[in-house]
Write a protein that holds these residues in place. Structure first.
Motif, PDB file in Angstrom:
ATOM      1  N   UNK A  74      90.308  84.898  31.894  1.00 29.31           N
ATOM      2  CA  UNK A  74      89.657  84.269  33.049  1.00 29.31           C
ATOM      3  C   UNK A  74      88.871  85.302  33.861  1.00 29.31           C
ATOM      4  N   UNK A  75      89.476  86.461  34.084  1.00 26.04           N
ATOM      5  CA  UNK A  75      88.827  87.495  34.893  1.00 26.04           C
ATOM      6  C   UNK A  75      87.653  88.138  34.152  1.00 26.04           C
ATOM      7  N   UNK A  76      87.828  88.359  32.846  1.00 29.29           N
ATOM      8  CA  UNK A  76      86.755  89.011  32.087  1.00 29.29           C
ATOM      9  C   UNK A  76      85.557  88.068  31.954  1.00 29.29           C
ATOM     10  N   UNK A  77      85.808  86.775  31.867  1.00 27.80           N
ATOM     11  CA  UNK A  77      84.710  85.809  31.835  1.00 27.80           C
ATOM     12  C   UNK A  77      83.964  85.784  33.168  1.00 27.80           C
ATOM     13  N   UNK A  78      84.706  85.935  34.235  1.00 29.38           N
ATOM     14  CA  UNK A  78      84.093  85.989  35.563  1.00 29.38           C
ATOM     15  C   UNK A  78      83.228  87.238  35.702  1.00 29.38           C
ATOM     16  N   UNK A  79      83.726  88.362  35.157  1.00 31.22           N
ATOM     17  CA  UNK A  79      82.957  89.607  35.195  1.00 31.22           C
ATOM     18  C   UNK A  79      81.665  89.457  34.382  1.00 31.22           C
ATOM     19  N   UNK A  80      81.771  88.813  33.233  1.00 34.80           N
ATOM     20  CA  UNK A  80      80.595  88.598  32.389  1.00 34.80           C
ATOM     21  C   UNK A  80      79.565  87.708  33.081  1.00 34.80           C
ATOM     22  N   UNK A  81      80.043  86.700  33.799  1.00 34.49           N
ATOM     23  CA  UNK A  81      79.125  85.801  34.505  1.00 34.49           C
ATOM     24  C   UNK A  81      78.458  86.485  35.689  1.00 34.49           C
ATOM     25  N   UNK A  82      78.993  87.642  36.100  1.00 31.07           N
ATOM     26  CA  UNK A  82      78.421  88.422  37.199  1.00 31.07           C
ATOM     27  C   UNK A  82      77.419  89.457  36.686  1.00 31.07           C
ATOM     28  N   UNK A  83      76.977  89.296  35.431  1.00 32.77           N
ATOM     29  CA  UNK A  83      75.927  90.146  34.897  1.00 32.77           C
ATOM     30  C   UNK A  83      76.396  91.385  34.170  1.00 32.77           C
ATOM     31  N   UNK A  84      77.702  91.482  33.887  1.00 33.37           N
ATOM     32  CA  UNK A  84      78.238  92.643  33.175  1.00 33.37           C
ATOM     33  C   UNK A  84      78.461  92.273  31.706  1.00 33.37           C
TER      34      UNK A  84
END
Length: 409
Positions: free
Chosen positions: A388-398
């Motif tokens: 969940x957290x890594x997907x959120x990081x990816x959606x933030x442009x990372x």
């Protein structure tokens, strides 16, 4: 004299025959009887073999020979190995095998069949090649409640990762070298994708916890995505990357089992097991950590374990060795989403570490220079929370380049 048959005359089968012939006197002294190779089943011809006159292409010659009391299956694969082994057991013949694919797929069924027919089904060589592990777990560690088993269970992947760590080789180059040296098959898929190691940890988990664990119930990852960047970041974190098969007993009588690359701390006894060697750690409540180390494959190491099982069967022709587990339906295995690990993450993107801190909270940055590439480690959490957290990081442009579990080994 005890008559046996060997099914398969490849690398391991020829090694078994060689040991039985060259160590005849030693084995006679141990057993008090001669072990006589009466038949060898293979579709090929071996005219230069000292037992060339005993080869057959017809399995029926083995199954119908009442003098043959022990059959060695070293053909590999599931079919016709499964059918041949089943028929031998039903015919009252004990069976020894090195075939981890067979044991991982049909172990519970074949053990039950052996019990029903009062014969033995032994498979020491199916895990760890020449490393004794099945018998020590079944006998020497029987007083322990096993809390965890973790191991480097595949020599091919360990050789590749060692070359990446010590010599700075790219994955593709290390794989090519492994193939040239005979450590990897022409088709290395079973090794590099983790399937071989998965089968072995399934066998050990079945033995330790009493219920059959099928490979398709185990989350499995290989090493094909590991890069030199990951290797270098792991070094900064005081770790090396190893392909680990691990099973852990949980408080709710369920088990957490996985096969995947892990960052292994340098203080771990598994960290310094290199090249084609295997290492298996068994964590017992009485003994603590016990580590078994040695060559996990090869002609004579594996054949040595097979011959030990042959001798055991010959010593117990009229009684069974207690080696048994029941069938399993996977209900005792937690889903990978519930599995708890700290994680290593390699990323690309502007302010990636700052953004990661905002999402994961406390992290450890492994980067020592600027730029848009970085790596960090997280605290321990369930895999579902991490996803969940890594997907959120990816959606933030990372851009997420790599994620690897950190082993508490």
């Amino acid at each position: 004299m005890v008559s046996i048959a060997i099914m398969g005359h490849g690398v391991v089968g020829s090694g078994v025959a060689e040991i039985l012939l060259t160590h005849k006197q030693k084995l006679f002294a141990r057993l008090g009887e001669e072990i006589y190779i009466k038949k060898v089943l293979d579709l090929r011809e071996f005219p230069d073999s000292p037992i060339a006159d005993r080869f057959t292409k017809d399995f029926e010659e083995i199954i119908n020979d009442l003098e043959i009391r022990v059959v060695v299956e070293v053909m590999g694969g599931l079919h016709p190995s499964y059918e041949f082994v089943s028929r031998c057991i039903k015919a009252g013949k004990s069976v020894v095998t090195s075939n981890k694919e067979l044991v991982a797929a049909y172990g519970a069924e074949l053990l039950a069949l052996a019990k029903e027919n009062n014969v033995n089904f032994l498979f020491e060589a199916s895990v760890g090649g020449g490393i004794p592990i099945i018998r020590p777990m079944n006998q020497c560690l029987v007083a322990n409640i096993v809390d965890e088993i973790a191991g480097i269970l595949n020599g091919t992947t360990n050789f590749i990762l060692t070359k990446m760590i010590e010599d700075g080789m790219q994955f593709a180059d290390a794989l090519k070298l492994a193939q040239e040296l005979g450590f990897a098959e022409k088709d290395p898929t079973a090794d590099i994708e983790g399937h071989d190691a998965c089968r072995k940890i399934c066998i050990l988990a079945s033995l330790a916890f009493g219920k059959h664990v099928y490979p398709d119930s185990v989350h499995t990852e290989g090493i094909t995505k590991i890069t030199l960047e990951d290797v270098k970041y792991a070094e900064k974190f005081g770790c090396v990357i190893k392909l680990i098969g691990r099973v852990k007993k949980l408080n709710n009588n369920k088990i957490d089992i996985i096969t995947a690359p892990m960052l292994v701390p340098l203080k771990s006894q598994l960290a310094n097991i290199d090249n084609e060697f295997n290492g298996i750690m068994v964590r017992g409540d009485c003994t603590g950590d016990v580590v078994f180390y040695g060559k996990g494959a090869g002609k004579l190491p594996t054949a040595s374990a097979v011959v030990a099982d042959i001798v055991d069967c010959c010593q117990h022709l009229k009684k069974r060795r207690f080696l048994f587990w029941t069938d399993g339906d996977g209900s005792n295995i937690i889903n990978v989403s519930e599995s708890v690990f700290a994680m290593y993450v390699r990323v690309k993107g502007r302010d990636a570490v700052v953004k990661a801190e905002g999402i994961f909270g406390s992290i450890q940055s492994l980067s020592t220079h600027g730029g848009d590439r970085a790596a960090f480690t997280t605290k321990a959490m369930t895999y579902s929370e991490f996803t969940e957290k890594i997907n959120k990081l990816a959606s933030d442009g990372v851009e997420i380049l790599s994620t690897i579990r950190i082993g508490d080994l």
